[in-house]
Design a protein around this motif. Structure first.
Motif, PDB file in Angstrom:
ATOM      1  N   ASN A 405       0.833  -1.203   0.000  1.00 23.82           N
ATOM      2  CA  ASN A 405       0.000   0.000   0.000  1.00 23.82           C
ATOM      3  C   ASN A 405       0.869   1.255   0.000  1.00 23.82           C
ATOM      4  OD1 ASN A 405      -2.583  -1.389   0.253  1.00 23.82           O
ATOM      5  ND2 ASN A 405      -1.866  -1.943   2.309  1.00 23.82           N
ATOM      6  N   PRO A 406       0.669   2.169  -0.936  1.00 22.10           N
ATOM      7  CA  PRO A 406       1.494   3.377  -1.026  1.00 22.10           C
ATOM      8  C   PRO A 406       1.007   4.466  -0.080  1.00 22.10           C
ATOM      9  CG  PRO A 406      -0.055   3.329  -2.832  1.00 22.10           C
ATOM     10  CD  PRO A 406      -0.282   2.061  -2.044  1.00 22.10           C
ATOM     11  N   LYS A 407       1.929   5.372   0.267  1.00 26.06           N
ATOM     12  CA  LYS A 407       1.585   6.478   1.156  1.00 26.06           C
ATOM     13  C   LYS A 407       2.479   7.671   0.863  1.00 26.06           C
ATOM     14  CE  LYS A 407       1.241   7.783   6.053  1.00 26.06           C
ATOM     15  NZ  LYS A 407       1.451   7.336   7.450  1.00 26.06           N
ATOM     16  N   MET A 408       1.882   8.857   0.833  1.00 25.97           N
ATOM     17  CA  MET A 408       2.621  10.104   0.675  1.00 25.97           C
ATOM     18  C   MET A 408       2.909  10.699   2.053  1.00 25.97           C
ATOM     19  SD  MET A 408       0.532  11.965  -2.451  1.00 25.97           S
ATOM     20  CE  MET A 408      -1.042  11.928  -1.555  1.00 25.97           C
ATOM     21  N   THR A 409       4.136  11.186   2.229  1.00 23.73           N
ATOM     22  CA  THR A 409       4.526  11.826   3.481  1.00 23.73           C
ATOM     23  C   THR A 409       5.316  13.086   3.167  1.00 23.73           C
ATOM     24  OG1 THR A 409       4.693   9.661   4.568  1.00 23.73           O
ATOM     25  CG2 THR A 409       5.704  11.538   5.684  1.00 23.73           C
TER      26      THR A 409
END
Length: 502
Positions: A405-409
């Motif tokens: 699962n991708p995530k932007m930070t």
């Protein structure tokens, strides 16, 4: 098309600048290898990642010095393009091309700024577009103010008027940059976007044949008439071609209306159009291959909050096995969306709403309408996206957990005010602040070189007022046009400034 030339005034400005300093101080070092910058944001996918640059890097970027500054008779509102070793009537030249908002196309010597040729295409309104050069390096195209895409010889500025050229796009301001892509069927297409009734015209460069996708009346494909709805204008600064999916992505804006009607009106929606530009007809309605519309589209439309005017950032397919086709897109609603480009709504068909994988709040960035950049750090393999807008510039990492699962930070934020479209070259992030409709109230107007992993500014170059114009780099030289354009300022003049290592 009327023909005009401006070699004397522009060349004089170049001579004046060079005369102030010994010629050797302005000589750019010979790059390791020459390369071209053919279109806005560098490539058809609009990554804004210049992978060919090997002269300027983080270690020496602080040594950039002004190479030249020349006056322009028409202020550009996009970015330049560049070709090396072009045969011209004045000899073999490296040429940088700019499109003025009032229809001028100007070719200048990339080392001195002297005008080699200049044409005027019009009359008409204003254009926020950028030109593009085809892969053969023979022709440059512009979506001009007269409602046509023109095909021009790169060396001498003569226009091609046979074989179906110029091609009508029906008029309406062109706010998006041109995109040229060679697709999976082997054809090379040019994608031109125009406002009014919101059209995306796909032109086959081999024969000038075209398809038209009407964002405001997609039930009427391949026509410039029959559309009574206005708005849903294509606003994305960098409409992108995804080579892996063989789809072209463009966004319909919020303007002049309040409806979203699947199969007809694609207001505040991203549409994924087949590579050849055709409309998919079902039950008397017209569809793209896929679409994304936020579930709160109605409230966003009422507040004129376009979700996609900042363009689309296509991520590397190797980032996530679960979602190999990812895209990041910033909007005017202080939010950044992470999308599955292979299934935009998560429901397997165009016309549905919702479906974003992540909605990242970005209040400090406010109105995000500029094209960002995508970069993979060679030292760590981490994928970064850089987003620009009213607040400044933000550095965002995109990571993937064990489940894919991708995530932007957000890792850093540089609050330097309204910043136009960015790019990465040689491991350096470049962007120009002091932009926008209210450029006259901005304190600074400069091109910034930024450390992409820390957000630290490592060099600045002074420029003038500007709206959406943005810099490029080619063969170790940074080029930036300016001028108070965009229909909010005078738009009658500007400058092209270049910097290189002394």
């Amino acid at each position: 098309m009327s023909r005009a030339r401006y070699p004397l005034a522009v060349a004089a400005a170049a001579v004046l600048t060079v005369a102030l300093v010994p010629a050797s101080a302005h000589a750019a070092p010979k790059p390791a290898s020459k390369y071209d910058w053919l279109q806005f944001a560098y490539d058809p996918g609009k990554s804004a990642n210049d992978t060919a640059e090997s002269t300027v890097n983080l270690g020496n970027v602080k040594n950039l010095k002004q190479l030249f500054k020349v006056a322009l008779p028409d202020a550009p509102d996009g970015s330049p393009v560049f070709l090396h070793d072009v045969t011209t009537p004045k000899g073999v030249k490296d040429l940088v091309y700019v499109q003025g908002e009032h229809g001028h196309l100007i070719a200048m010597d990339g080392r001195t700024g002297a005008t080699v040729w200049s044409d005027s295409f019009g009359p008409g309104g204003i254009s926020n577009s950028s030109p593009a050069i085809d892969p053969t390096r023979k022709f440059i195209y512009l979506n001009a103010n007269d409602g046509k895409v023109h095909k021009v010889n790169v060396g001498d500025g003569t226009e091609v008027k046979t074989g179906g050229w110029p091609v009508s796009t029906g008029g309406g301001k062109s706010s998006s940059a041109l995109t040229i892509a060679t697709t999976k069927n082997g054809h090379t297409y040019l994608y031109a976007s125009n406002q009014g009734h919101g059209r995306v015209t796909t032109i086959d460069l081999a024969n000038a044949s075209k398809h038209i996708f009407n964002l405001s009346c997609s039930q009427h494909p391949d026509t410039l008439s029959g559309c009574t709805v206005s708005g849903a204008n294509p606003w994305a600064r960098g409409p992108a071609y995804d080579a892996n999916l063989d789809l072209f992505f463009q966004m319909g804006g919020t303007n002049n209306g309040s409806t979203f009607v699947a199969g007809q009106v694609w207001r505040n929606s991203w549409v994924a159009i087949p590579a050849d530009g055709h409309t998919i007809m079902k039950g008397g309605k017209g569809y793209p291959a896929d679409s994304y519309t936020p579930s709160n589209w109605s409230s966003l439309v009422k507040s004129d909050l376009d979700i996609g005017s900042g363009g689309l950032l296509i991520l590397p397919t190797t980032l996530s096995k679960k979602f190999p086709n990812l895209g990041v897109q910033p909007g005017k609603d202080k939010a950044i969306r992470l999308l599955n480009l292979a299934n935009l709504s998560g429901k397997g068909a165009a016309g549905n709403t919702g479906g974003e994988l992540q909605l990242l709040a970005m209040p400090q960035m406010a109105n995000m309408r500029s094209q960002g950049a995508v970069w993979t750090d060679p030292a760590t393999g981490i994928v970064w996206v850089f987003v620009t807008g009213h607040g400044g510039t933000a550095g965002i990492q995109v990571t993937v957990d064990a489940a894919g699962n991708p995530k932007m930070t957000v890792k850093w934020f540089l609050g330097t005010g309204w910043t136009s479209s960015a790019f990465v070259a040689g491991g350096v992030l470049f962007a120009a602040d002091g932009a926008g409709e209210h450029t006259t109230t901005q304190k600074l107007h400069q091109v910034q070189a930024i450390n992409p992993t820390t957000g630290q500014v490592v060099w600045t170059g002074t420029i003038g007022l500007h709206h959406w114009s943005s810099p490029i780099e080619a063969d170790g030289v940074i080029y930036m046009p300016d001028g108070n354009s965009g229909g909010f300022g005078s738009g009658t003049s500007g400058n092209l400034t270049a910097w290189s290592l002394a």
